[in-house]
Design a protein around this motif. Sequence first.
Motif, short mmCIF file in Angstrom:
data_model
loop_
_atom_site.label_atom_id
_atom_site.label_comp_id
_atom_site.label_asym_id
_atom_site.label_seq_id
_atom_site.Cartn_x
_atom_site.Cartn_y
_atom_site.Cartn_z
N GLU A 15 25.32 -62.91 -45.45
CA GLU A 15 24.18 -61.99 -45.53
C GLU A 15 23.39 -62.09 -44.22
N ALA A 16 23.38 -61.01 -43.43
CA ALA A 16 22.73 -61.06 -42.12
C ALA A 16 21.22 -61.13 -42.25
N LYS A 17 20.59 -62.08 -41.55
CA LYS A 17 19.12 -62.16 -41.51
C LYS A 17 18.58 -61.69 -40.17
N HIS A 18 19.39 -61.94 -39.12
CA HIS A 18 18.97 -61.54 -37.78
C HIS A 18 20.11 -60.84 -37.07
N VAL A 19 19.74 -59.87 -36.22
CA VAL A 19 20.69 -59.28 -35.30
C VAL A 19 20.36 -59.83 -33.92
N LEU A 20 21.37 -60.35 -33.22
CA LEU A 20 21.17 -60.87 -31.87
C LEU A 20 21.77 -59.90 -30.86
N PHE A 21 21.11 -59.76 -29.74
CA PHE A 21 21.59 -58.88 -28.67
C PHE A 21 21.32 -59.58 -27.36
N TRP A 22 22.35 -59.70 -26.51
CA TRP A 22 22.10 -60.32 -25.21
C TRP A 22 23.01 -59.77 -24.12
N LEU A 23 22.59 -59.96 -22.89
CA LEU A 23 23.39 -59.58 -21.73
C LEU A 23 23.92 -60.84 -21.05
N ASN A 24 23.00 -61.70 -20.64
CA ASN A 24 23.37 -62.96 -20.00
C ASN A 24 22.57 -64.06 -20.67
N PRO A 25 23.23 -65.08 -21.25
CA PRO A 25 22.46 -66.18 -21.80
C PRO A 25 21.66 -66.86 -20.67
N PRO A 26 20.57 -67.56 -20.93
CA PRO A 26 20.08 -67.99 -22.24
C PRO A 26 19.14 -67.02 -22.95
N LYS A 27 18.74 -65.87 -22.30
CA LYS A 27 17.79 -64.97 -22.93
C LYS A 27 18.47 -64.08 -23.96
N TYR A 28 17.87 -63.87 -25.12
CA TYR A 28 18.45 -62.94 -26.09
C TYR A 28 17.38 -62.34 -26.99
N LEU A 29 17.71 -61.18 -27.55
CA LEU A 29 16.82 -60.55 -28.52
C LEU A 29 17.21 -61.03 -29.91
N LYS A 30 16.19 -61.43 -30.69
CA LYS A 30 16.45 -61.91 -32.04
C LYS A 30 15.65 -61.02 -32.98
N ILE A 31 16.34 -60.08 -33.62
CA ILE A 31 15.65 -59.06 -34.41
C ILE A 31 15.88 -59.35 -35.89
N SER A 32 14.80 -59.56 -36.64
CA SER A 32 14.99 -59.85 -38.06
C SER A 32 15.24 -58.57 -38.84
N VAL A 33 16.15 -58.71 -39.82
CA VAL A 33 16.57 -57.57 -40.63
C VAL A 33 15.63 -57.46 -41.82
N ARG A 34 15.12 -56.25 -42.09
CA ARG A 34 14.23 -56.09 -43.23
C ARG A 34 15.00 -55.88 -44.52
#
Lengths: 210, 268, 193
Positions: free
Chosen positions: A191-210
Motif C-alpha cells: 500500500e503506497a504511502k509516499h511517491v518519491l521522485f528524483w533526478l540525482n541523489p541525495p535530493k528527492y521529492l517525497k510526496i504523501s498520498v492522500r
Amino acid sequence: MTATNRPSWAQRNKWGLILLLPALVLALAAASSRVQLFWWGADLHQPISGTQGRPLVLTDTFHAPEGYFKRSVEVTLQGVSPGQAPLTSLGKPVDTPSGSKWVSVALHIKADPKSPLSVCQVALRDGQGRQADYDPTLLGMGTLRSSPCVPEDHPGPSGMSAEEQAEAETEGPRPAEYDIDVPMLVADRFEAKHVLFWLNPPKYLKISVR
Amino acid sequence: MAGVSDADVPQEPRDSWSSRLVKHFLGHPLPAVLVALVCVIAATIPFGGFARAEVTKPGLKQLEVGVEHTFGPLKLTIIEASWDTDPQHGQTDRQIYPSVGGAYLMVHAKIRAVGKSEVPFSVLNNVMRVQNLGSMFATAYTHDSISDDGEVTPGKTVPDEEAEYTVANMADAISLPSIGPGMTYDVVFIFGHRGTDFPNELTLHTYDFTWRASSIDGSFDWRDPEVNGQVTMPLKPSKAQQQRLDRASQRAARKAAREQHKHKRAHR
Amino acid sequence: MSRRTLRTKALTGVVALAVVGIGQLLTSHLPDELTELRPFEAAGHIDESVDVRTGSVRVQTVNGGTSLRSPIAAMRTSNLWVVIAYTFTPSQTTTGLFSIEMVAANGMRWSGTASRNQNLCTSSVPGLPIQCQAAIEVPADYIIGAHLELAPTADLTQYDAVAVIDLEITPDVVADWKANPEVTLQGSTLGAS
C-alpha cells in the motif's frame, strides 16, 4: 638544576596541547570525507516533502561533458490508483506476475523543454519503509518505457550537447507542461504511502498520498 | 649510569701503549664491530667485492610436447600444432567462421587448474606467444573482413610476441575466458595468421607468473608474465585442410592435363 | 642526582611497560583482518527460506548434466554443468540476488559469474518473488559434499550476509549427473511459482 624555576609540564607543552584539539578534529573530518563520498551522495538522504495535489519543485545542478548546468522541475502528484497492465509494443497487455498488481501514479510535470529529464526516477514507499522502484527491466527489455516521467514520443533532450538538443528539436520538443501516468509493479499487499521522485541523489521529492 | 660522579672514579696507574689499545677495543663494542666489518669487506675483494651481481638470464627451458608443465596456477600439456582456413567447415553449430585473407593457427593442448581458485584471464591468455612466424593478426578473430558488397578491410598484423589468441573448448568451440579450480579441458589455442604460407615447424615461447600482492591495493594475484620456456613442434595443415589442399592440387593437375591434351590435339 | 629522579625514572619505565602491555592486550582482542572481513553466514537446506539482508532466498532444485542448453548457447563440457533454481524475495528495496558460488569441501570455489557460468536473476520489488536460475560448471571429482553460498551483492561477500545451503551431493548424485546428457537453463521470471 632546581625544580623551583623550572616551568611545569603543562606550560612546557602548551603549544602541543593547544594544537592537539584542532589536529584531532581535522583527523576526524578527513576520515569522514568517505561518508560524503561513498554514502551521502549515493542514496536518497535529502527529502523535500509535500502532499498530493500541491506542486513541489526539485532543483539540481548536474554535470554534462559540456559543463555544469542547472535544471528545475515542478511535480504535482495527482493521484495513485489501481492500474491496468501497460501495453507492449505489439499492443497486448503485459503479463502480470502472480502475486503482484499494477498501480498507476498520475503526475503533472512542468519543466523547461530544453533540460534533460529522462534520467528521472519514480518510486513508491509504503508504511514499513519498503520501496518499489520504477524499473524498466523488471519484465524484460522493451516492455516498459525506459523513462517513467517523460512522454515516450517527445522525451526531450538526453543531454546538453548541440547534437542532443537538435535531435530533441527534430523529434518535436517536449511540452513545457504535461500529465503522465507511471505504471508501477508492486506486490499484492503493498500500500503506497509516499511517491518519491528524483533526478540525482541525495535530493528527492517525497510526496504523501492522500 | 646515574649516580656515578667523576669523584667516584679511582685513580688508575698508567698502562703501556699496547695494553691501552687492547683495553680500548675490548671496552667498546663499536670499534670492534667496525674493524670486523672492514675485515669482511676486505675478504670479499678477491671475489669482486659488494658490487651488484650481473643478472644472468637463465636460458629458456626446452619444453617437451606431450608433457605437462606448470605455469602459475595453470597446468598445460601441448599436444600438436596445425593450421586451417575454416576449422568448423560444414558444422551446423558454428563458433568459428572461415578466415578472410588468412588461416587459423591452432595449438592443441590439455589444460588444468590446479589451485583452489580460478585461473584468471590474465594467466590463461598470456601463457604462450608464437616465435619467428611473422604476419600474425592481432587476435584470433581479427582477420581481414569482407563487407556485403565485397569490399575487403585488411586486419591489423602485429609482431609475433604481441599476437593474442583465444582459448576454445574443443567440446563446443566456445571460448574460455577463465577456468575454475579443479577443471580440466581439451582446448585449442587459436591464433590468426595472414596468408597460408606456414613453415614446417612452430616455435612457442611460454610464460611463467609470480604470485604477489598488487602495489596499489594489496590484492594477491598471478602477475608479471615472464618468458621462461620454449617448445618446438611440427606444424602441418589440419586433416581437413590437407584434404582441401589435396583436392585443389588434383584439380590443378587435371586442369593441366586437359590443357596439355588440348594443346597436343591442336598441334596434331 | 637525587633519589627522587631515580624513582621518577623507575616509574616512567614501569608506566611505559604497562602501556606497551595494555596495547598488546588490546591488539590481541581486536578482530584480525580475516575475522573482520568474514561474512555473516546463515545455514540452510534445499527448500528452506534463508534471510540475506536484502531479502530471503530459497534454493528449490539442483540438477546436473554434461551439457547445458541456455538461451545463449549450447555448451558441452568434459566436466559437469550444475543448474540451480532458486527464488529470491526482496524485503525492502527493488533488487535481485547477484552472487552465487558453489564451494567444495576442500575450499575450491566456482562462481556463478566466472568463466562461462551464468546467474540469471534480474530485480524484483519488495514482497514479490523472482524465480532465478544459475548454471555453474564444476569438476565432477571435487563436488561431493559441496555447498552453495548466495549473497546479495556481486563479488563482495565480505561483511555481507551469506546463505550457506547444503546441496546434499553424494557419489550417487554425481553418477546420475554424469549420466544425464543435458540440463536446461531458462531466464528468470517474476512472480510466485
